[in-house]
Design a protein around this motif. Sequence first.
Motif, PDB file in Angstrom:
ATOM      1  N   UNK A  92     -12.900  13.467   3.929  1.00  0.00           N
ATOM      2  CA  UNK A  92     -14.226  13.166   4.487  1.00  0.00           C
ATOM      3  C   UNK A  92     -15.355  13.336   3.488  1.00  0.00           C
ATOM      4  N   UNK A  93     -15.080  14.064   2.385  1.00  0.00           N
ATOM      5  CA  UNK A  93     -16.112  14.287   1.367  1.00  0.00           C
ATOM      6  C   UNK A  93     -16.168  13.145   0.340  1.00  0.00           C
ATOM      7  N   UNK A  94     -15.131  12.326   0.296  1.00  0.00           N
ATOM      8  CA  UNK A  94     -15.062  11.277  -0.731  1.00  0.00           C
ATOM      9  C   UNK A  94     -14.416  10.035  -0.135  1.00  0.00           C
ATOM     10  N   UNK A  95     -15.227   9.006   0.151  1.00  0.00           N
ATOM     11  CA  UNK A  95     -14.711   7.786   0.762  1.00  0.00           C
ATOM     12  C   UNK A  95     -14.723   6.608  -0.204  1.00  0.00           C
ATOM     13  N   UNK A  96     -14.673   6.932  -1.486  1.00  0.00           N
ATOM     14  CA  UNK A  96     -14.458   5.877  -2.484  1.00  0.00           C
ATOM     15  C   UNK A  96     -12.978   5.520  -2.492  1.00  0.00           C
ATOM     16  N   UNK A  97     -12.669   4.322  -2.959  1.00  0.00           N
ATOM     17  CA  UNK A  97     -11.268   3.896  -3.001  1.00  0.00           C
ATOM     18  C   UNK A  97     -10.843   3.720  -4.453  1.00  0.00           C
ATOM     19  N   UNK A  98      -9.679   4.255  -4.825  1.00  0.00           N
ATOM     20  CA  UNK A  98      -9.271   4.199  -6.242  1.00  0.00           C
ATOM     21  C   UNK A  98      -9.056   2.777  -6.767  1.00  0.00           C
ATOM     22  N   UNK A  99      -8.801   1.810  -5.871  1.00  0.00           N
ATOM     23  CA  UNK A  99      -8.569   0.433  -6.329  1.00  0.00           C
ATOM     24  C   UNK A  99      -9.684  -0.515  -5.885  1.00  0.00           C
ATOM     25  N   UNK A 100     -10.834   0.036  -5.577  1.00  0.00           N
ATOM     26  CA  UNK A 100     -11.918  -0.816  -5.104  1.00  0.00           C
ATOM     27  C   UNK A 100     -12.343  -1.836  -6.157  1.00  0.00           C
ATOM     28  N   UNK A 101     -12.254  -1.465  -7.428  1.00  0.00           N
ATOM     29  CA  UNK A 101     -12.665  -2.389  -8.499  1.00  0.00           C
ATOM     30  C   UNK A 101     -11.822  -3.656  -8.515  1.00  0.00           C
ATOM     31  N   UNK A 158       0.804  -1.223   0.000  1.00  0.00           N
ATOM     32  CA  UNK A 158       0.000   0.000   0.000  1.00  0.00           C
ATOM     33  C   UNK A 158       0.836   1.271   0.000  1.00  0.00           C
ATOM     34  N   UNK A 159       2.138   1.148   0.271  1.00  0.00           N
ATOM     35  CA  UNK A 159       2.995   2.335   0.285  1.00  0.00           C
ATOM     36  C   UNK A 159       2.842   3.180   1.529  1.00  0.00           C
ATOM     37  N   UNK A 160       2.392   2.551   2.645  1.00  0.00           N
ATOM     38  CA  UNK A 160       2.240   3.278   3.908  1.00  0.00           C
ATOM     39  C   UNK A 160       3.558   3.193   4.676  1.00  0.00           C
ATOM     40  N   UNK A 161       4.247   4.312   4.795  1.00  0.00           N
ATOM     41  CA  UNK A 161       5.523   4.307   5.505  1.00  0.00           C
ATOM     42  C   UNK A 161       5.315   3.925   6.975  1.00  0.00           C
ATOM     43  N   UNK A 162       6.358   3.309   7.553  1.00  0.00           N
ATOM     44  CA  UNK A 162       6.321   2.925   8.960  1.00  0.00           C
ATOM     45  C   UNK A 162       7.105   3.935   9.790  1.00  0.00           C
ATOM     46  N   UNK A 163       6.554   4.304  10.949  1.00  0.00           N
ATOM     47  CA  UNK A 163       7.277   5.170  11.870  1.00  0.00           C
ATOM     48  C   UNK A 163       7.408   4.456  13.210  1.00  0.00           C
ATOM     49  N   UNK A 164       8.173   5.050  14.113  1.00  0.00           N
ATOM     50  CA  UNK A 164       8.353   4.485  15.446  1.00  0.00           C
ATOM     51  C   UNK A 164       8.322   5.622  16.456  1.00  0.00           C
ATOM     52  N   UNK A 165       7.451   5.507  17.451  1.00  0.00           N
ATOM     53  CA  UNK A 165       7.296   6.561  18.457  1.00  0.00           C
ATOM     54  C   UNK A 165       7.475   5.958  19.850  1.00  0.00           C
TER      55      UNK A 165
END
Length: 697
Positions: free
Chosen positions: A221-230, A56-63
């Motif tokens: 919050x105005x658009x909760x569609x997902x670009x890869x939902x298909x 998904x390309x979500x970077x990981x952080x550490x706190x």
Amino acid sequence: MDTYEKIIGLAKRRGFLWNSFELYGGTAGFYDYGPLGATMKRRIEDIWRDIYVIGEGFYEIETPTIGIEPVFVASGHVHGFSDPMTVCSNCDSAFRADHLIKDIVEIPDTLSAPEIKQLIDEHDIKCPQCGGVGMFGEVFDFNLMFKTTIGSGTQRMGYLRPETAQGMFINFDRLFRFYREKLPFGVTQIGKAYRNEISPRQGVIRLREFTQAEAEIFINPRDKSHPRFSTIKNTVIRFYPASRQQNDSDSDSDGVIELTVGDAVDQGIVAHEFLAYHLVLTNRFLVRAGIDPARLRFRQHQPDEMAHYAVDCWDAEVLTDRFGWVEIVGIADRADYDLSSHANHSQHDLSVVLEYDTPKQVERIVIKPDMSMIGPLYKGKAGKVLAALKNLKEEDLNGDEINITVDGEEIRIPRDVVEYETVIEEVRGENVIPHVIEPSFGIDRIIYAALEHSFEEEPVRCLFCWDRVPGNDSRRLRKRLMEVYTGIDWVENAEIHKSYGCKTIRILKDENSAEIIIDEKEEKATIKISDGRFGSLSVKKGVRDGLLYIYRVPVSEKTGVVARTATKEIPLPGTIIRESGRYVLHLPAEVAPVQVAVLPLLTREELIDPAIKIVDILRRSGIFVSYDDAGTIGRRYRRNDEIGTPFSVTIDYDTLDDGTVTIRDRDSMVQVRVQVRELAEKVHAMMRSGFDSPIPL
């Protein structure tokens, strides 16, 4: 002994899990991961990273695992993160009160403390520790956070974090800039969290220190569609919607329905595409981690258990033998609650600008406070006063005084120190607080669930063997037990026949059959299988001490027979004896702590030396290898089956002749021979796609 006890026993014996602090008597709610458990845990975490960080390309952080008090005041944990507790006056044991009535009320955590106490008294709930009735005191809230102090001197108050999420929320503004100020984006964190559980009596299911893997996905919050939902809308998931929890009789499967996520969104079961997309990712991860899809469901929170700010919440639950359905993942649309709360408490703007497709002309109020008067009048609070003034509307500015609230204090400001005007501006976007989609994974619970769902106690299939027994009657036959690994997994019944000079064992099942012919005079045996294959077996030492010893001839690749004798009598002729069982963990290859076991057939130098070289070859190719030469080959197979090792490589005398080794599959016990030069590639292919995978060209 139930399944839980067998798994925990195996886990402790083989080095998956150990009770913490055992040397000093231990304490509930803490476990150590042994060598195999720590390795398995890292593999599951790496699968999670593969899906969320890489996929998904979500970077990981550490706190930090310690947070200062204001963070948890803003998050609501200081005042609202508690469980109902009651104490038995007879034995002084503390219990989580809502757990005492879980067999009376389906969702007891929605009840108030007085309601729980009333049910405990009405149903004469016994103390689980001492058995006393009517001994429970009042029910009160017990905060689950571990409190600490930070530094010396002033000793600022702090807490061990109860979740990893807050470290991501309070870094939102920096993360937003890192992602070039575009929505949506996600960030992940895997780490320890701490909850001072009242009575953790469910082993690894309820811990005081545990590992969480969480993703926080910030969306428009105005658009909760997902670009890869298909790409995932046709994925079928086992849903347990809130509407079906009210009346489970509507379904033959306890309210669970199987739907594509596309249909679930269209029918309004799941709130929107973005949430449904992450239900699918959760499902994929859990199956890869070793969860049985047939024992996995996604349960929707009912209205009375859902947080007031949440749009929609789902729990991934797994079915366990002892504890029933257990939550292992929570997936929620938390709206803007977290960012709004931190913005309010920190007085820091955490909104973002969403650009319009085309600019708009809008009318707005520009407030102009007289700084020469605001500063002297309000001194240290001047900054907060200015911030509050800028948020006022035109109707708030009419009158002789302007009323604002700063830090809970109502302040009246003379009207003559504030001016305002209405202006027309071209606006290219609007400020909004992003909404948050949060999948939160309990790694420790997932590990236990994977162990239980992969666990199997398989019976050992044994065959009759006839052998001579010394004595006056040289023709007297005595039945003995002999384990035979033939690769014939359809063995159910055996017919034993005797003919002149030899003994025959016939194994029949439907149209399949196998025949083992033992010829004592010629000291040899033959196995025939219904498809026409057959191979020779040699008798290594003939008849000795009344037992016939049979070993596979090294040059034969067809039979796959390994046999050994035992001394237990068979009570009934013509029946397969299931004398004992083997514990097997059918873990996925990418989850198993040991990926390959290298086993020399015998502990002889001519076999050990090439085995050590093969260990080095596999390790250099990135495969985690265990070497084992202690005991019989059958026992070594069993040891590795028990810890989930998917493949075993056996080095025998064929290896010396033609450079081939045997790869044995844990689940089917089928064996194939492979050239040593192709071994690493073959094992990698098997780990990716299964035992029957071809070697890539």
